[in-house]
Design a protein around this motif. Structure first.
Motif, PDB file in Angstrom:
ATOM      1  N   THR A 145     -50.978  26.209 -89.453  1.00  0.00           N
ATOM      2  CA  THR A 145     -52.456  25.720 -90.107  1.00  0.00           C
ATOM      3  C   THR A 145     -52.338  24.434 -89.712  1.00  0.00           C
ATOM      4  N   PHE A 146     -53.782  24.292 -89.697  1.00  0.00           N
ATOM      5  CA  PHE A 146     -54.229  22.930 -88.524  1.00  0.00           C
ATOM      6  C   PHE A 146     -55.314  22.471 -88.978  1.00  0.00           C
ATOM      7  N   THR A 147     -54.960  21.060 -88.524  1.00  0.00           N
ATOM      8  CA  THR A 147     -57.110  20.538 -87.601  1.00  0.00           C
ATOM      9  C   THR A 147     -56.725  19.485 -87.073  1.00  0.00           C
ATOM     10  N   LYS A 148     -57.685  19.852 -85.841  1.00  0.00           N
ATOM     11  CA  LYS A 148     -58.042  18.835 -84.870  1.00  0.00           C
ATOM     12  C   LYS A 148     -59.214  18.632 -84.684  1.00  0.00           C
ATOM     13  N   SER A 149     -59.232  17.207 -84.212  1.00  0.00           N
ATOM     14  CA  SER A 149     -60.679  16.289 -84.166  1.00  0.00           C
ATOM     15  C   SER A 149     -60.937  16.057 -83.455  1.00  0.00           C
ATOM     16  N   THR A 150     -61.806  15.888 -82.378  1.00  0.00           N
ATOM     17  CA  THR A 150     -61.986  14.479 -81.537  1.00  0.00           C
ATOM     18  C   THR A 150     -63.317  14.174 -80.991  1.00  0.00           C
ATOM     19  N   ALA A 151     -63.920  13.719 -80.422  1.00  0.00           N
ATOM     20  CA  ALA A 151     -64.668  12.805 -80.835  1.00  0.00           C
ATOM     21  C   ALA A 151     -64.829  11.505 -78.689  1.00  0.00           C
ATOM     22  N   LYS A 152     -66.270  11.746 -78.195  1.00  0.00           N
ATOM     23  CA  LYS A 152     -65.943  10.879 -77.035  1.00  0.00           C
ATOM     24  C   LYS A 152     -67.081  10.388 -77.014  1.00  0.00           C
ATOM     25  N   ALA A 153     -67.406   9.691 -76.895  1.00  0.00           N
ATOM     26  CA  ALA A 153     -69.203   9.163 -76.207  1.00  0.00           C
ATOM     27  C   ALA A 153     -69.450   8.006 -75.565  1.00  0.00           C
ATOM     28  N   VAL A 154     -70.515   8.149 -74.554  1.00  0.00           N
ATOM     29  CA  VAL A 154     -70.063   7.878 -73.256  1.00  0.00           C
ATOM     30  C   VAL A 154     -71.469   7.035 -72.751  1.00  0.00           C
ATOM     31  N   ALA A 155     -71.742   5.917 -72.462  1.00  0.00           N
ATOM     32  CA  ALA A 155     -73.692   5.439 -71.851  1.00  0.00           C
ATOM     33  C   ALA A 155     -72.865   4.585 -70.432  1.00  0.00           C
ATOM     34  N   GLN A 156     -74.230   5.037 -69.796  1.00  0.00           N
ATOM     35  CA  GLN A 156     -74.527   4.640 -68.399  1.00  0.00           C
ATOM     36  C   GLN A 156     -75.788   4.050 -68.473  1.00  0.00           C
ATOM     37  N   THR A 157     -75.577   3.003 -67.396  1.00  0.00           N
ATOM     38  CA  THR A 157     -76.729   2.516 -66.896  1.00  0.00           C
ATOM     39  C   THR A 157     -76.758   1.964 -65.787  1.00  0.00           C
ATOM     40  N   LYS A 158     -77.848   1.796 -65.208  1.00  0.00           N
ATOM     41  CA  LYS A 158     -77.522   0.642 -63.753  1.00  0.00           C
ATOM     42  C   LYS A 158     -78.551  -0.473 -63.589  1.00  0.00           C
ATOM     43  N   VAL A 159     -78.056  -1.461 -62.932  1.00  0.00           N
ATOM     44  CA  VAL A 159     -78.204  -2.704 -63.249  1.00  0.00           C
ATOM     45  C   VAL A 159     -78.772  -3.579 -61.488  1.00  0.00           C
ATOM     46  N   LEU A 160     -79.317  -4.511 -62.179  1.00  0.00           N
ATOM     47  CA  LEU A 160     -79.775  -5.080 -59.908  1.00  0.00           C
ATOM     48  C   LEU A 160     -80.237  -4.605 -59.700  1.00  0.00           C
ATOM     49  N   ASN A 161     -81.628  -3.834 -59.345  1.00  0.00           N
ATOM     50  CA  ASN A 161     -82.334  -2.401 -58.757  1.00  0.00           C
ATOM     51  C   ASN A 161     -81.156  -1.485 -58.911  1.00  0.00           C
ATOM     52  N   GLU A 162     -80.740  -1.043 -59.652  1.00  0.00           N
ATOM     53  CA  GLU A 162     -80.114   0.113 -59.161  1.00  0.00           C
ATOM     54  C   GLU A 162     -78.638  -0.101 -58.482  1.00  0.00           C
ATOM     55  N   GLU A 163     -78.220  -0.706 -58.487  1.00  0.00           N
ATOM     56  CA  GLU A 163     -77.510  -1.519 -56.790  1.00  0.00           C
ATOM     57  C   GLU A 163     -75.937  -0.871 -57.650  1.00  0.00           C
ATOM     58  N   ILE A 164     -75.889  -1.443 -58.927  1.00  0.00           N
ATOM     59  CA  ILE A 164     -75.104  -1.578 -59.417  1.00  0.00           C
ATOM     60  C   ILE A 164     -75.046  -0.292 -60.983  1.00  0.00           C
ATOM     61  N   THR A 165     -73.826   0.464 -61.197  1.00  0.00           N
ATOM     62  CA  THR A 165     -74.024   1.620 -62.493  1.00  0.00           C
ATOM     63  C   THR A 165     -72.632   0.504 -63.452  1.00  0.00           C
ATOM     64  N   LEU A 166     -72.848   0.805 -64.644  1.00  0.00           N
ATOM     65  CA  LEU A 166     -71.926   0.888 -65.499  1.00  0.00           C
ATOM     66  C   LEU A 166     -71.674   1.774 -66.402  1.00  0.00           C
ATOM     67  N   ARG A 167     -70.383   1.709 -66.418  1.00  0.00           N
ATOM     68  CA  ARG A 167     -70.113   2.525 -67.549  1.00  0.00           C
ATOM     69  C   ARG A 167     -69.239   2.740 -68.326  1.00  0.00           C
ATOM     70  N   ALA A 168     -69.235   3.322 -70.256  1.00  0.00           N
ATOM     71  CA  ALA A 168     -69.003   2.790 -71.259  1.00  0.00           C
ATOM     72  C   ALA A 168     -68.590   3.833 -72.173  1.00  0.00           C
ATOM     73  N   SER A 169     -67.084   4.240 -71.921  1.00  0.00           N
ATOM     74  CA  SER A 169     -66.817   5.432 -73.095  1.00  0.00           C
ATOM     75  C   SER A 169     -64.879   5.093 -74.390  1.00  0.00           C
ATOM     76  N   ILE A 170     -65.828   5.869 -75.200  1.00  0.00           N
ATOM     77  CA  ILE A 170     -65.153   5.915 -76.248  1.00  0.00           C
ATOM     78  C   ILE A 170     -65.013   6.682 -76.460  1.00  0.00           C
ATOM     79  N   GLU A 171     -62.780   7.002 -76.921  1.00  0.00           N
ATOM     80  CA  GLU A 171     -63.066   8.081 -77.297  1.00  0.00           C
ATOM     81  C   GLU A 171     -61.302   8.437 -77.724  1.00  0.00           C
TER      82      GLU A 171
END
Length: 789
Positions: free
Chosen positions: A613-639
């Motif tokens: 008998t157990f409980t397992k919890s997981t969470a994940k958040a990801v954000a992505q954007t492009k800067v400098l006229n879409e030349e550079i992709t920035l990505r951040a995630s927390i899990e």
């Protein structure tokens, strides 16, 4: 009499006697000319009592008379006789036709075209016979026609042009056989590929050439030109790229964007093209004032306005406007307001570069859907197509809904072509929706390969059917094997359970793992059915049941610690659980093409039978954007994750084991709690990675171009990862030293090199741990590759 004196042969003058002789000769010539003209006062007519056909072998005489259209005993003119000749010749059955009047008999002498004995294609290597022959109009056992053969040759040459072989030539030839038969031979010279040497964009200021070239389907020839086919010149592809380029700019607020021309020039050697897209970007516009008005008493404009996600200051996009109209019309249907139509009125403000959007809600015409007719679906069931419509027979007709339904049908991927049109029904207030589709193959057998510095080489065999039994169901059977990992999996998906927007998934799998970081192996059997459904525009909820039996097995090595030994002694353990997963993904709405947010949260509750008998919890958040006229992709995630056992205890195979994938710079399970056993001399006997009941990881990365030509498909990246895994619970069975039970952060920085190749996407990671524990196993280089063929 006056004479005109001219000059002849220098300065000698003509004498009067010579002039009189010339005048007499001219009079005699004119007189003879008039005498020789025929009498054209009346055209000649013919009347034939009999028609004789000569030279025909296969074609019946009656058929030839039908083409001629001449009736016995009827008077016909010479023009009508010539028209009969032309009709017989135009039938395409005869090489020569001669019509000769002989008194009261008309003799028609023909020479028939031969019959095609067989058709051969010679000199073709890039296109197989089975691909070319269906394109031809000429067929075996049909009459040979030179004009048709020439058209067939042009068709074959066009097929090569679509592959970028513009210098390909095709020559039709015949070999005569007995009994008026011929072998038709198409001699093919394939030529070389006409590559695209350079693609340039003229007139772009907001976006670089490289950024725009990544949008185009057509590519420049690169270092892997022998394997890439998108670097060949195909006229249809250029037309598609013009539309793609226009959509790219419009979705980013450039409403005045236009393509003034596309220039394609051959190189001097005629083996390459230089292509230039001439564009005018215009100015970028944002959304100004957003309003809604209506002259309908039952419509609350403010309520409809509040339902919109369009806000002032956003970059204007036609997609946002279309989504807003659909949202308002769905709200009207939900409130029972039929025949409400929403029309946008755009007001341009050049001073502040904004576009005011006013949505006008009005009463549309009272038109109903009489029926939906579907044709062309030989495999796919009608209901699979019908459920793409949000309307049924008898509902109010909505042109926008019909267009969206057509897009959903095409998005299924089951059809090569899908045409949806509306026409007037049995009365002016009724509409019939015609759906014409053309089936295409939806199943595939693929073989693939993978490589990772963690798991080594692996093979993958996948049998996939996206339209199982024509029901729109997906079936996937896969077998994969790497050096230390073998997986057998069966996945089944029903996208519309009980005819509703309810997806059913079934996952059955068997896995054998040889654990490289601990002295045990494991086998697992999994059975996991589940359902999922949308709960909002961007949100989706999934419910599932999971039954999994995992066994830890002694791998026969030198030894292991007390904790792993105790876990092996438990043999196989069955876990039975219920769970849910909620996901929120703004990428579904497409409101911003440059950024998006993904959030996932799930829990699993064990104890519905089983051994634990157990409980397992997981969470994940990801954000992505492009800067400098879409030349550079920035990505951040927390899990992160948390595992709690109420009955029984967690094992190494149950706990969170991170490294490599979750946090770069370490071997799989290279960090976290460990049990180390030493012998009497202080040497390490075993070093077991145990995993942890809790983990938390944050990852930050940036991808950017390296200044290399886009056709190389190489770009770079940097990353920074920080995280930890901790918590063990009961450690009373330990026979060695247990380390790193408590929370302890590891920090890693690194460089990445991404290379998109026809063989598969490659990723190279070089990393350096800024902070780690003594027994952590660092991995300074990692390479992954996967491909299917």
């Amino acid at each position: 009499m006056t004479y005109f004196v001219g000059r002849r042969h220098g300065n000698s003058a003509l004498t009067a006697i010579e002039l009189r002789k010339m005048a007499a000769g001219l009079f005699l010539f004119v007189s003879m000319t008039f005498v020789s003209l025929p009498n054209i006062a009346a055209a000649q007519d013919y009347r034939f009592n009999a028609v004789t056909i000569e030279g025909n072998q296969r074609i019946e005489a009656g058929t030839i008379l039908t083409y001629a259209g001449i009736e016995r005993g009827k008077t016909i003119s010479a023009g009508e006789l010539n028209a009969a000749y032309q009709r017989i010749l135009a039938s395409g059955l005869f090489e020569t036709v001669e019509i000769t009047p002989r008194g009261g008999t008309l003799v028609v002498a023909v020479k028939e075209y031969p019959t095609i004995n067989k058709i051969n294609i010679e000199g073709n290597r890039r296109l197989k016979d089975e691909d070319v022959l269906p394109l031809l109009q000429s067929k075996s056992r049909l009459v040979f026609n030179p004009k048709v053969a020439e058209r067939d040759a042009a068709t074959i040459a066009e097929a090569y042009n679509q592959q970028g072989r513009l210098s390909a030539t095709v020559s039709p030839k015949i070999i005569r056989r007995s009994d008026n038969r011929v072998d038709l031979i198409f001699e093919v010279f394939e030529g070389g590929i006409t590559e695209i040497e350079r693609i340039s964009i003229v007139g772009n200021d907001a976006y670089s050439d490289g950024r725009l070239r990544r949008v185009l389907q057509t590519k420049q020839a690169g270092i892997l030109r022998a394997l890439i086919r998108s670097d060949t010149f195909v006229e249809d592809r250029i037309a598609f790229d013009k539309q793609v380029l226009r959509d790219f700019y419009l979705s980013r607020g450039y409403v005045d964007f236009r393509i003034t021309g596309v220039n394609a020039e051959l190189t001097r050697e005629r083996d390459g093209y230089f292509i230039a897209f001439n564009i005018e970007e215009g100015q970028q516009f944002r959304v100004g004032e957003v309003s809604a008005t209506s002259d309908l008493a039952e419509v609350d404009s403010d309520e409809f306005l509040k339902s919109l996600k369009m806000r002032s200051g956003m970059i204007y996009s036609p997609t946002i406007v279309e989504n807003s109209i659909s949202r308002m019309e769905r709200l009207a249907n939900k409130k029972g307001l039929n025949f409400v139509r929403v029309e946008p009125r755009i007001t341009r403000n050049d001073r502040d570069l904004s576009l005011d959007v006013e949505f006008i809600l009005s009463r549309g015409p009272r038109i109903f859907v009489e029926r939906i007719d579907i044709e062309g679906n030989t495999t796919t069931m009608d209901r699979v197509i019908r459920r793409q419509f949000k309307i049924v027979e008898g509902d109010p007709f909505n042109p926008r809904e019909i267009r969206e339904s057509a897009e959903r049908i095409r998005a299924l991927g089951f059809f090569a072509n899908a045409d949806v049109k509306a026409r007037e029904g049995s009365s002016p207030d009724q509409v019939i929706v015609d759906v014409n589709v053309e089936e295409q193959p939806t199943g595939s057998l693929s073989f693939g390969g993978t490589y990772s510095t963690n798991t080594g080489f692996g093979l993958l065999v996948t049998l996939k059917e996206d339209n199982f039994l024509g029901r729109g169901q997906k079936l996937n059977l896969s077998v994969s094997g790497a050096t230390d990992n073998k997986v057998y999996a069966l996945n089944f998906s029903e996208p519309a359970l009980l005819g509703r927007e309810l997806q059913f998934d079934l996952d059955i799998g068997y896995r054998e793992t040889e654990t490289a970081y601990a002295n045990y192996d494991s086998t697992s059997i999994r059975f996991k059915p589940g359902i999922s459904f949308p709960v909002s525009d961007n949100g989706r909820l999934g419910l599932f049941y999971s039954a999994e039996k995992i066994e830890m097995i002694d791998d026969g090595s030198t030894g292991y610690g007390g904790i792993v030994g105790n876990e092996i002694a438990q043999a196989d353990i069955l876990s039975s659980s219920l769970g849910f997963t909620y996901s929120f993904d703004t990428r579904r709405s497409g409101l911003n093409p440059n950024s998006g947010v993904l959030f996932q949260f799930g829990q699993e509750f064990g104890g519905l039978g089983g051994d634990v008998t157990f409980t397992k919890s997981t969470a994940k958040a990801v954000a992505q954007t492009k800067v400098l006229n879409e030349e550079i992709t920035l990505r951040a995630s927390i899990e992160g994750g948390l595992l709690e056992y109420n009955t029984g205890a967690s094992r190494s195979v149950d706990r969170f084991q991170i490294g490599s994938g979750l946090i770069r710079g370490f071997d799989p399970d290279g960090i976290g709690p460990r049990e180390i056993v030493y012998d009497s001399s202080g040497d390490v006997v075993s070093n077991d990675a145990l995993g942890g009941d809790m983990f938390a990881v944050a990852r930050f990365e940036a991808e950017f171009p390296l200044g290399l030509p886009e056709e190389y498909g190489i770009h770079g990246g940097v990353f920074y990862d920080v995280g930890s895994v901790w918590g063990l619970g009961d450690t009373s069975s330990a026979t060695g030293t247990v380390l790193y039970e408590d929370f302890s952060l590891r920090h890693v920085i690194g460089l990445s090199l991404f290379w998109t190749t026809p063989v598969g996407p490659l990723r190279f990671n070089w990393s350096k741990a800024l902070q780690k524990e003594t027994e952590d196993i660092e991995q300074t280089f990692n390479l992954t590759i996967s491909t299917e063929f």
